[in-house]
Design a protein around this motif. Structure first.
Motif: not given
Length: 527
Positions: A204-232
């Motif tokens: 379970n500790a190994q799974v948690l470490a992989l999960q934390e590594a997956m959560a490192r990066d996030s996308l900055v998305l923008e809809s065509v009407d200008g709304h922005r959101l952060i997507q892990p």
């Protein structure tokens, strides 16, 4: 009225009847082809990466969406037709579908930078990728390098997710099951349980470490009407720019999506993802059913045709068997629930799994009881087909073997049964065709809406007959009638229905090939 009582029989090939028969066959084949074409067209087209349109309305509003279909309205309506777009962005728009009158569309466009982000929550996102974050900090990336960097980070996240899933399936789940199944409480067993608990904690500790590594990066998305959101990125499955793809690239993506549909498990309440557990469950259930029903059906047919005295009782048994073939399938489901699940399964739990009660092991629906129920349902089909094949074997074959000194048992084993094998396989083919598409009895004896784990794994006894399973027929029923998003589920219904037809076709063709091989080997022409 002269000659009314003596009608002239038409010579073969004359009259309208051959033409009517040929026309009926041609019409049946045409209807089958049309059905397959509709299923393939509406099902497989769902996996094609359609372009994203940037729609500007006459009042200045803009939205991005994939065109699903266009419907003409009645003449008394102001608008002549409406278009349905899949807009996604549920957290921003509240809905992922939008009907728009064609007269309101001012300037549709297909910008190359628009993306489709396939996510585990909130449906797909349609818009633009405007940035990338690492551990909550914005990265300074040039516009020309943003898309390649996003693809690299997504590939890394997908690799980590695969490693996490493999670790869960091969280590965490088996250790959890082994700990749950420990019953003895002596000192030696307590030490073993402590060792297993330590291994599980480390996994379970190994799974948690992989999960934390997956959560490192996030996308900055923008809809065509200008709304922005952060997507892990750990909640993202795929990112594509369909407007910038060539036909060859779209064809490759289409092939990848079809493979994902065949090889992955379902997601989003079965309205996304694949149907691999349902394919596996359907094929495995049919194979188990065939293994059970074939020997019992053949033995019953041999007894009725070759051994039993041909008297009134035997005739009544034949009538009963033929009547059983017409019993509604749901009746067999009720019988399986009462006899197999509650009766036999409950008794097995009391004898061998009393420590786990009141949580049932075999006293609940599962793969074994579903296979036995369908075996009982298709047993009359196998008996009738096999008995008809035995009845077509000429008597001089039996008499010749007896004249050469063979016993009745040797005649039956070496002459009669080999010649009847094609008829037996015909019964198996008919049984497979009926059992693979049955849904009603399975709802009572073991099928599940969602069972992402197939009933075969690396834990002893490897084949877990007590587990619930998924079935293609029930998957079609569930997605088609109980889905919260009908528009999203409809293409998957067509695709799954096509897949069910192909699975039945492959199983039947396998049995037909075996029947042809046996015919050629024994030289028996059974028509």
């Amino acid at each position: 009225m002269k000659g009314w009582g003596r009608r002239r029989r038409l010579p073969r090939g004359e009259g309208p009847w051959p033409w009517l028969a040929a026309g009926s066959v041609a019409l049946s084949l045409l209807m089958v082809v049309i059905l397959l074409a509709v299923l393939a067209g509406r099902g497989l087209a769902h996996f094609w990466p359609a372009d994203i349109a940037l729609v500007t309305l006459d009042d200045g509003q803009r939205f991005a969406g994939r065109l699903v279909r266009e419907e003409r309205l009645s003449p008394d309506r102001a608008a002549s037709s409406e278009r349905l777009y899949h807009t996604g962005n549920r957290e921003l728009e509240g809905d992922v579908w939008r009907w728009v009158a064609t007269e309101r569309i001012a300037t549709p466009d297909v910008p190359a930078e628009l993306v489709v982000v396939e996510r585990s929550q909130w449906s797909d996102f349609l818009g633009r990728v405007v940035g990338l974050q690492e551990a909550g900090r914005d990265l300074a990336i040039a516009d020309s390098e943003l898309w390649p960097t996003v693809q690299q980070r997504l590939a890394r996240t997908l690799r980590l997710r695969k490693d996490r899933d493999v670790l869960r399936e091969t280590l965490v789940d088996p250790l959890t099951n082994r700990l749950a199944n420990r019953r003895r409480q002596d000192d030696r067993d307590a030490e073993r349980m402590a060792a297993l608990a330590s291994e599980l904690a480390e996994a379970n500790a190994q799974v948690l470490a992989l999960q934390e590594a997956m959560a490192r990066d996030s996308l900055v998305l923008e809809s065509v009407d200008g709304h922005r959101l952060i997507q892990p990125l750990d909640a993202v499955y795929e990112i594509r720019r369909p407007n910038a793809m060539s036909v060859v690239e779209k064809s490759m993506v289409w092939g990848q999506e079809v493979w994902r549909f065949l090889s992955e498990g379902p997601r989003a309440a079965n309205t996304a993802g694949g149907v691999w557990p349902a394919i596996f469950g359907t094929v495995l259930m049919v194979l188990l059913m065939s293994v059970v029903v074939t020997p019992f059906g053949v033995l019953a047919a041999v007894y009725l045709n070759e051994i039993a005295p041909q008297g009134r009782v035997t005739k009544l048994v034949r009538i009963a068997v033929r009547n059983l073939a017409g019993v509604p399938s749901i009746v067999y489901g009720v019988f399986g629930l009462g006899v197999f699940v509650y009766g036999i399964g409950g008794t097995l739990d009391e004898w061998f799994f009393s420590d786990t009660l009141p949580s049932p092991t075999f006293g609940t629906g599962g793969l074994l009881w579903a296979s036995l129920t369908l075996a009982l349902l298709t047993l009359p089909v196998v008996i009738v087909a096999t008995e008809e094949g035995l009845a077509r074997i000429p008597d001089h074959q039996r008499e010749g073997a007896l004249a050469l000194g063979a016993t009745r048992a040797e005649t039956l084993r070496r002459v009669v049964l080999p010649m009847a094998v094609p008829a037996m396989l015909t019964g198996v083919i008919l049984a497979i065709a009926r059992a693979a598409g049955e849904v009603a009895p399975l709802m009572l004896v073991g099928v599940a809406k969602l069972a992402p784990q197939v009933p075969v794994d690396g834990t002893f006894p490897f084949l877990h007959l007590e587990r619930k399973f998924m079935h293609l027929g029930y998957h079609i029923f569930d997605v088609g009638f109980f889905s919260g998003d009908v528009e999203a589920a409809l293409p998957l219904v067509y695709a799954t229905a096509l897949l069910l037809v192909l699975v039945i076709l492959v199983l039947n063709l396998t049995a037909i090939f075996l029947r042809h091989h046996v015919k050629a080997r024994h030289g028996a022409l059974q028509r």
